[in-house]
Design a protein around this motif. Structure first.
Motif, PDB file in Angstrom:
ATOM      1  N   GLU A 266      -4.880  -0.495  -9.983  1.00 40.62           N
ATOM      2  CA  GLU A 266      -3.607   0.154  -9.648  1.00 40.62           C
ATOM      3  C   GLU A 266      -3.831   1.411  -8.800  1.00 40.62           C
ATOM      4  O   GLU A 266      -3.074   1.678  -7.852  1.00 40.62           O
ATOM      5  CB  GLU A 266      -2.865   0.505 -10.933  1.00 40.62           C
ATOM      6  N   LYS A 269      -4.964   0.359  -5.174  1.00 40.55           N
ATOM      7  CA  LYS A 269      -4.083  -0.557  -4.440  1.00 40.55           C
ATOM      8  C   LYS A 269      -3.593   0.034  -3.117  1.00 40.55           C
ATOM      9  O   LYS A 269      -3.543  -0.678  -2.095  1.00 40.55           O
ATOM     10  CB  LYS A 269      -2.886  -0.948  -5.326  1.00 40.55           C
ATOM     11  N   PRO A 270      -3.231   1.313  -3.067  1.00 42.21           N
ATOM     12  CA  PRO A 270      -2.802   1.887  -1.779  1.00 42.21           C
ATOM     13  C   PRO A 270      -3.868   1.801  -0.685  1.00 42.21           C
ATOM     14  O   PRO A 270      -3.536   1.673   0.492  1.00 42.21           O
ATOM     15  CB  PRO A 270      -2.493   3.348  -2.136  1.00 42.21           C
ATOM     16  N   GLU A 272      -5.964  -0.676  -0.326  1.00 43.71           N
ATOM     17  CA  GLU A 272      -5.894  -2.047   0.183  1.00 43.71           C
ATOM     18  C   GLU A 272      -4.691  -2.206   1.107  1.00 43.71           C
ATOM     19  O   GLU A 272      -4.783  -2.824   2.178  1.00 43.71           O
ATOM     20  CB  GLU A 272      -5.808  -3.051  -0.967  1.00 43.71           C
ATOM     21  N   GLN A 273      -3.567  -1.624   0.712  1.00 43.75           N
ATOM     22  CA  GLN A 273      -2.364  -1.719   1.536  1.00 43.75           C
ATOM     23  C   GLN A 273      -2.543  -1.029   2.883  1.00 43.75           C
ATOM     24  O   GLN A 273      -1.946  -1.433   3.891  1.00 43.75           O
ATOM     25  CB  GLN A 273      -1.181  -1.115   0.766  1.00 43.75           C
ATOM     26  N   ALA A 274      -3.404  -0.017   2.916  1.00 42.34           N
ATOM     27  CA  ALA A 274      -3.679   0.692   4.162  1.00 42.34           C
ATOM     28  C   ALA A 274      -4.764   0.011   4.995  1.00 42.34           C
ATOM     29  O   ALA A 274      -5.083   0.464   6.100  1.00 42.34           O
ATOM     30  CB  ALA A 274      -4.097   2.130   3.862  1.00 42.34           C
ATOM     31  N   GLY A 275      -5.339  -1.069   4.450  1.00 48.51           N
ATOM     32  CA  GLY A 275      -6.342  -1.830   5.189  1.00 48.51           C
ATOM     33  C   GLY A 275      -7.768  -1.316   5.068  1.00 48.51           C
ATOM     34  O   GLY A 275      -8.657  -1.750   5.807  1.00 48.51           O
ATOM     35  N   LYS A 278     -10.647  -4.374   0.265  1.00 46.09           N
ATOM     36  CA  LYS A 278     -10.089  -5.554  -0.376  1.00 46.09           C
ATOM     37  C   LYS A 278     -10.375  -5.464  -1.867  1.00 46.09           C
ATOM     38  O   LYS A 278     -11.509  -5.193  -2.276  1.00 46.09           O
ATOM     39  CB  LYS A 278     -10.714  -6.835   0.188  1.00 46.09           C
TER      40      LYS A 278
END
Length: 379
Positions: A266, A269-270, A272-275, A278
């Motif tokens: 958790e 996760k941000p 991963e969302q920002a690239g 993984k």
């Protein structure tokens, strides 16, 4: 320094070890071995659990049990520990390495299917990070081609494929109780799960140095003697005593590890969302056991920089296996079938974070904050 791993301790280990010492029975297959074997058989719905000194020993025993020889090929992922391959190379078998799926780092079912020949004796799926391979597809392939399936579930104790515990699905399952695993028998240890009843009697003989000693102690024969090839594959009662304390508390250990795993997931996760990274992928059919938490960076250079950054902040993060097909012994005893599309490139980006039962909440937060700081500096 926050270490990558500490062996789990529940608090009952010393008292059980003391009890084992006072019993005057320290060699294998005493009271504690019986207790932990029966507990595991009940908990995992396993036909028979035979404790061993290590998962390496379990794999070697399994290789003997299926009569692996120089005429045979054994299919397995290249991304695994050397013991998976060594066990069969010791019998003279040819190791056929296959690529992994990029999502899970488990062996590619399609690659397995393409690698099967008339010489294929066994498939050895490795449930990486306690995340299950697709066992329905693997078992269907094995049944169609009359091939053994030996689960390397070293990392998979307490994890499931659908409703079945890993290690109980193939013909044979192999567990590890090394100190780096979720449950340990005091540093080293393992278990062999016999899921095909026809294999049990010979497995007991091989495990007991090739003798029918187990049958003798059950009163089935009036004396025991050399029956087959075998070796000394029994752990001591001290190891079994330590392990009993762990298996009795398996649910608590599992819940704590899953809680840490989820906290990492958790919080990161941000990223991963920002690239930037993984996160682990868990298939719908898999119930994992939080054996490890790994992330994958965008390059090997970024991984190296992150390792150095964490080390400077007194946090030990580590990468994992070097693909076996590229190693000197891998080239000598095996070959890669098909293309290496994922194994090498994904392994070079994979990084494991500290995750163990006695890891404190503030330590988890320190690891998270260190990783977040690294990427904040790089933005």
């Amino acid at each position: 320094m926050i270490p990558f791993n500490k062996p789990p301790v529940t608090g009952l280990e010393l008292s059980y070890i003391e009890e084992a010492i006072k019993s005057n029975k320290l060699c294998g297959d005493g009271g504690f071995t019986r207790k932990v074997s029966e507990l595991m058989e009940s908990k995992f719905n396993a036909h028979k659990v035979l404790l061993t000194p290590s998962c390496t020993a379990s794999l070697e025993l399994a290789a003997i049990l299926i009569d692996a020889s120089e005429n045979d090929e054994i299919i397995m992922p290249s991304y695994t520990f050397v013991s998976t391959a060594n066990a069969f190379a010791l019998r003279g078998a040819k190791i056929v390495f296959v690529d992994v799926d990029a999502d899970t780092m488990n062996l590619s079912i399609d690659a397995v299917q393409r690698a099967i020949t008339s010489k294929t004796k066994a498939i050895v799926p490795v449930h990486y990070a306690g995340i299950s391979c697709d066992m329905d597809k693997l078992m269907a392939l094995a049944q169609k081609n009359n091939i053994w399936v030996i689960e390397d579930a070293a990392q998979g104790v307490m994890a499931k494929y659908k409703t079945d515990y890993l290690g109980t699905i193939g013909h044979i399952g192999c567990y590890s109780f090394h100190e780096t695993k979720n449950y340990t028998s005091g540093g080293e240890g393992g278990a062999l799960l016999i899921n095909d009843k026809e294999l049990l009697q010979r497995a007991e003989i091989i495990r007991e140095k090739g003798t029918n000693r187990s049958q003798f102690f059950r009163g089935h024969v009036d004396k025991y003697t050399w029956q087959d090839i075998g070796s000394s594959y029994l752990p001591s009662e001290i190891q079994a005593a330590y392990l009993l304390a762990q298996i009795e508390n398996a649910e608590n250990i599992n819940m704590k590890r899953l809680s840490i795993w989820q906290q990492y997931y958790e919080a990161l996760k941000p990223l991963e969302q920002a690239g930037h990274i993984k996160l682990p992928y868990i298939p719908a059919f898999s119930t994992h056991n939080a054996h490890m938490f790994f992330i994958r960076l965008n390059s090997q250079d970024i991984r190296s920089s992150l390792i150095a950054h964490c080390k400077a902040e007194n946090i030990l993060t580590v990468f994992h296996y070097i693909p076996l097909h590229s190693s000197p012994a891998g080239k000598k005893f095996g070959r890669l079938h098909g293309e290496d599309n994922n194994t090498t490139i994904e392994s070079e980006k994979l990084l494991r974070l500290p995750l163990f039962y006695n890891l404190e909440k503030n330590e988890v937060e320190s690891v998270i904050n260190s990783i977040l700081l690294f990427f904040k500096k790089s933005d």
